[in-house]
Design a protein around this motif. Structure first.
Motif, short mmCIF file in Angstrom:
data_model
loop_
_atom_site.label_atom_id
_atom_site.label_comp_id
_atom_site.label_asym_id
_atom_site.label_seq_id
_atom_site.Cartn_x
_atom_site.Cartn_y
_atom_site.Cartn_z
N HIS A 87 -12.14 -8.83 10.81
CA HIS A 87 -13.39 -7.81 10.69
C HIS A 87 -13.86 -7.57 9.16
O HIS A 87 -15.05 -7.30 9.10
N SER A 88 -13.20 -7.86 8.09
CA SER A 88 -13.45 -7.59 6.71
C SER A 88 -14.40 -9.10 6.34
O SER A 88 -15.24 -9.01 5.90
N ILE A 89 -13.89 -10.19 6.88
CA ILE A 89 -14.47 -11.44 6.53
C ILE A 89 -15.78 -11.43 7.39
O ILE A 89 -16.91 -12.08 6.73
N ILE A 201 -20.25 -1.07 6.89
CA ILE A 201 -19.41 -2.05 6.60
C ILE A 201 -18.79 -1.87 5.08
O ILE A 201 -19.62 -1.63 4.25
N LYS A 202 -17.43 -1.40 5.25
CA LYS A 202 -16.87 -1.10 3.98
C LYS A 202 -16.97 -1.95 2.78
O LYS A 202 -17.38 -1.51 1.94
N HIS A 203 -16.63 -3.14 2.78
CA HIS A 203 -16.68 -4.14 1.90
C HIS A 203 -17.47 -5.34 2.10
O HIS A 203 -17.03 -6.21 3.09
N LEU A 204 -18.65 -5.60 1.88
CA LEU A 204 -19.66 -6.56 2.27
C LEU A 204 -19.04 -8.16 1.91
O LEU A 204 -18.91 -8.18 0.40
N ASN A 205 -19.05 -9.01 2.70
CA ASN A 205 -18.57 -10.27 2.32
C ASN A 205 -20.13 -11.20 2.14
O ASN A 205 -20.49 -11.35 3.29
N ALA A 206 -20.37 -11.54 1.08
CA ALA A 206 -21.67 -12.12 1.02
C ALA A 206 -21.64 -13.34 1.61
O ALA A 206 -22.87 -13.91 1.98
N CYS A 222 -14.05 -18.39 14.23
CA CYS A 222 -14.41 -18.82 12.45
C CYS A 222 -14.86 -20.21 12.52
O CYS A 222 -14.31 -20.94 11.72
N ALA A 223 -16.07 -20.45 13.30
CA ALA A 223 -16.81 -21.52 13.02
C ALA A 223 -17.29 -21.81 11.47
O ALA A 223 -17.11 -22.94 11.22
N GLU A 224 -17.50 -20.95 10.75
CA GLU A 224 -17.91 -20.75 9.55
C GLU A 224 -16.62 -21.59 8.58
O GLU A 224 -16.97 -22.27 7.60
N ARG A 225 -15.76 -21.02 8.94
CA ARG A 225 -14.06 -21.31 7.97
C ARG A 225 -14.00 -22.63 8.37
O ARG A 225 -13.38 -23.58 7.72
N LEU A 226 -13.92 -23.27 9.86
CA LEU A 226 -13.47 -24.43 10.13
C LEU A 226 -14.57 -25.56 9.44
O LEU A 226 -13.92 -26.57 9.29
N ALA A 227 -15.61 -25.23 9.31
CA ALA A 227 -16.58 -26.03 8.79
C ALA A 227 -16.42 -26.44 7.39
O ALA A 227 -16.63 -27.53 6.89
N VAL A 228 -15.51 -25.58 6.76
CA VAL A 228 -15.17 -25.96 5.31
C VAL A 228 -13.59 -26.10 5.18
O VAL A 228 -13.21 -26.11 4.13
N GLY A 229 -12.87 -26.49 6.31
CA GLY A 229 -11.79 -26.98 6.31
C GLY A 229 -10.80 -25.86 6.27
O GLY A 229 -9.50 -26.22 5.92
N LYS A 230 -10.88 -24.73 6.65
CA LYS A 230 -9.93 -23.47 6.55
C LYS A 230 -9.70 -23.03 8.07
O LYS A 230 -10.39 -23.45 9.14
N GLN A 231 -8.56 -22.59 8.27
CA GLN A 231 -8.12 -21.99 9.58
C GLN A 231 -8.94 -20.85 9.96
O GLN A 231 -9.20 -20.14 8.89
N PRO A 232 -8.65 -20.26 11.23
CA PRO A 232 -9.41 -18.97 11.45
C PRO A 232 -8.73 -18.06 10.68
O PRO A 232 -7.53 -18.12 10.32
N ALA A 233 -9.58 -16.72 10.36
CA ALA A 233 -8.88 -15.85 9.44
C ALA A 233 -7.67 -15.16 10.05
O ALA A 233 -6.82 -14.88 9.37
N CYS A 234 -7.73 -14.99 11.41
CA CYS A 234 -6.41 -14.42 12.08
C CYS A 234 -5.50 -15.28 11.96
O CYS A 234 -4.11 -14.99 11.68
#
Lengths: 282, 385
Positions: A87-89, A201-206, A222-234
């Motif tokens: 939720h924060s991301i 939105i307590k802490h805005l993630n730009a 987390c399509a946006e994270r997969l696109a840069v090679g990361k795992q889903p946030a959870c």
């Protein structure tokens, strides 16, 4: 030269050009994806933002997730960490009331998560376990069928069910269609502030867009994270606990396929034919 | 022809101003909704459609109800309906207009409504609903207005207009069928997931539409020189009565399937609507009134015809209309969300702005209806004189 012949030559030229550049494009995509180890079998993963409507090569990737309920029971903090990370991301607003609530991932009790299962004489511990609940990323998603503008669609690259917040007209047909309560609507401006001047939105993630009022949203795997090679946030929040296993269901050598082969899992309301991509180890 | 609507008695203008005033109030509430968002309504994450969509669903039925006048006159040459067929077509125009306004009121992003055209999506039932509703509006505007205009000019209407009217007949069936398909094709909503939904929608439409029409026609008989006629009234009573009976038969079929099969998902919403679920029962008095009021209405309707009491027929029409409005305009749409797919019971109460906007749209519909009916009866009376 007649028109038909000219068209043919044009097409032939374009096709040749596409043929020459395609391998390079695919190569680039593969090396960007999180599954470098399986590059031979797995395919490009990742969506270029939410607007990826163009036809993608049929790669046969189907992303899925295994949720190990026992692990969440052993570490009760884990669920909260997953929710907080997601939720924060994703700039999910918190209105502090159930009516306006927006949630991408949350916990349910067994009774409400698995309404099709018998609750009679269930072991007591099961009822106390928090069940992680998020979009099932169905292989046969009723929400996609219902959407009149294709603002929600199944990614051809990953099989994930995604949203285009700029196309959504806010008719909420998808919310009526979803049998899992996975979708939330922006009943009011998520970028606004409450009466005390606190932003929703307590802490805005730009790095991730906020939504506008009047559109539907939900987990995007987390399509946006997969696109840069990361795992889903959870998944990342769970670390190496194995509570969440994420990967390509169509790849027999992927970790998720191995977990599924070795464990008894159930799915939420599979009888509806939606073909969920989430599995639960109970 | 429209000039007929520009002159009228004081009573006519008072009625117009009354409608405009409510529209104004509704408009102000809509500005509020526009600025704040749909959170200003009583809708929530669990009950994500409210009175807007339920009014839309009900009014599609009122629009389709016009078929019950058009079909006997044009296909079976039933001359008695010659004077009132136009009332059916004009009611369809007003009802479909209201439907479209309710849809727009319900959209989170109304300025993006045209995305439905820009990105046509044949697998979405809403796409087809958009086509059939706008098509039906077009057919009735052209057909209804065209035929009346020919009469106004003292001419026989053009042959092609007849084909427009013919086309509007199956089209009327389509609007309510597709509207039912919005609901009955959704997995996980047991209350809606029934093949009888489209037939039930049509049955209630063929009762509610003509009931409203007959009610208005009998009011016009008292306030103007326009008389719908004894025979047409009697025939409409038959249509309304039987259609309402078929609707209640379908409701009974739903009840049987749920309570005899004892499948929990099939029983839950009916439990909620008629008996209350987990202590939540805000629709129970409404739904019970719908059943009893409807039953009394049907009985009174036939009785009043036998006794030839017009007031009795009007009361019966009002009872049946209200009963069907509750049945479909409240219970059917709202009930589908309770309990939620996660079997949580969340109740819905429309907010004040939401009720204001709803009344504003109803008033706009009645304004359209009043203007069209004014034109229609003036032309009819003038030509028959």
């Amino acid at each position: 030269m007649d028109a038909k012949r000219r068209d043919f030559l044009k097409m032939a030229g374009l096709s040749a050009l596409a043929g020459l550049t395609a391998p390079a494009a695919v190569h680039m995509l593969v090396n960007k994806g999180p599954f470098q180890a399986n590059a031979a079998t797995a395919a490009p993963v990742g969506e270029a933002g939410e607007g990826g409507h163009e036809a993608a090569p049929a790669t046969g990737v189907r992303l899925g997730m295994v949720i190990d309920i026992k692990k969440f029971g052993e570490n009760q903090e884990l669920a909260r960490q997953c929710i907080e990370a997601c939720h924060s991301i994703h700039n999910v607003p918190d209105y502090g009331n159930a009516k306006d609530e927006i949630k991408w991932i949350w916990t349910e009790d067994y009774e409400h998560a698995f309404t099709d299962q018998s609750q009679y004489k269930r072991n007591t511990t099961l009822h106390e376990l928090p069940i992680m609940t998020l979009c099932n990323h169905c292989d046969n998603p009723p929400c996609v069928r219902a959407c009149p503008t294709q603002a929600t669609f199944k990614s051809k690259k990953t099989g994930a069910v995604l949203m285009d917040y700029h196309r959504c007209i806010g008719c909420r047909f998808c919310m009526a269609a979803c049998p899992y309560g996975a979708r939330s609507f922006n009943w009011r401006d998520p970028r606004g502030k409450d009466a005390k001047g606190q932003p929703f939105i307590k802490h805005l993630n730009a790095d991730f867009p906020t939504r506008t009022r009047g559109v539907v949203e939900k987990c995007n795997f987390c399509a946006e994270r997969l696109a840069v090679g990361k795992q889903p946030a959870c998944v990342e929040a769970c670390g190496d606990t194995g509570a969440l296993v994420f990967g390509d269901l169509n790849d027999p050598s992927s970790p998720i396929s191995k977990v599924l082969a070795e464990n008894f899992t159930i799915q939420r309301n599979a009888a509806l034919g939606t073909k969920p991509s989430l599995f639960y180890i109970i | 022809m429209i000039e007929k609507a520009l002159s009228g008695s004081n009573r006519y203008w008072a009625w117009i101003i009354f409608l405009l005033a409510i529209m104004g109030v509704g408009g102000m509430f809509y500005v509020q909704q526009w600025n704040y968002g749909l959170g200003i309504t009583g809708m929530s994450r669990d009950v994500s459609w409210g009175v807007y969509i339920s009014q839309f669903t009900f009014l599609v039925g009122v629009a389709a109800g016009g078929l019950m006048l058009v079909l006997p006159y044009y296909l079976h040459n039933y001359k008695v309906f010659g004077r009132i067929t136009i009332l059916g077509e004009f009611m369809a125009i007003a009802a479909v207009s209201m439907c479209l306004m309710f849809i727009i009121a319900d959209l989170g992003q109304p300025t993006r409504a045209l995305n439905v055209l820009i990105h046509p999506t044949p697998h979405s039932m809403l796409f087809w609903d958009m086509i059939v509703l706008n098509g039906y509006l077009f057919l009735n505007v052209v057909g209804g207005w065209g035929v009346l205009h020919a009469q106004y000019k003292g001419l026989k209407y053009a042959t092609w207009l007849k084909w427009i009217v013919y086309l509007s007949i199956p089209w009327a069936i389509s609007i309510h069928t597709v509207t039912a398909f919005l609901y009955c094709g959704l997995p996980g909503r047991h209350f809606w997931l029934t093949a009888i939904l489209a037939p039930r929608f049509l049955a209630s439409a063929f009762a509610a539409g003509p009931a409203l029409l007959l009610f208005i026609a009998l009011i016009m008989k008292r306030t103007t020189k326009f008389d719908v006629g004894q025979e047409a009234t009697s025939k409409l009573v038959t249509i309304i009565g039987y259609a309402a009976l078929i609707n209640f038969f379908f409701v009974a079929c739903e009840m049987f399937v749920a309570y005899y099969s004892q499948i929990p998902g099939h029983m839950h919403t009916l439990d909620y609507l008629f008996w209350g679920l987990e202590g939540k029962d805000n629709l129970v008095p409404w739904m019970r009134f719908s059943v009893f009021g409807g039953a009394i209405g049907i009985a009174l309707l036939f009785l009043a015809r036998a006794r030839k009491t017009e007031v009795g027929i009007m009361v019966a029409c009002a009872l049946i209309f209200v009963s069907l409005w509750i049945d479909k305009g409240l219970g059917l749409v709202l009930g589908g969300f309770v309990p939620s797919p996660l079997e949580r019971v969340t109740e819905y109460y429309p907010s004040l702005p939401e009720i204001g906007i709803t009344m504003g749209i109803w008033s706009a519909g009645f304004l359209i209806l009043t203007i069209l009916y004014k034109v229609a009866i003036e032309v009819k009376l003038e030509k028959e004189a």
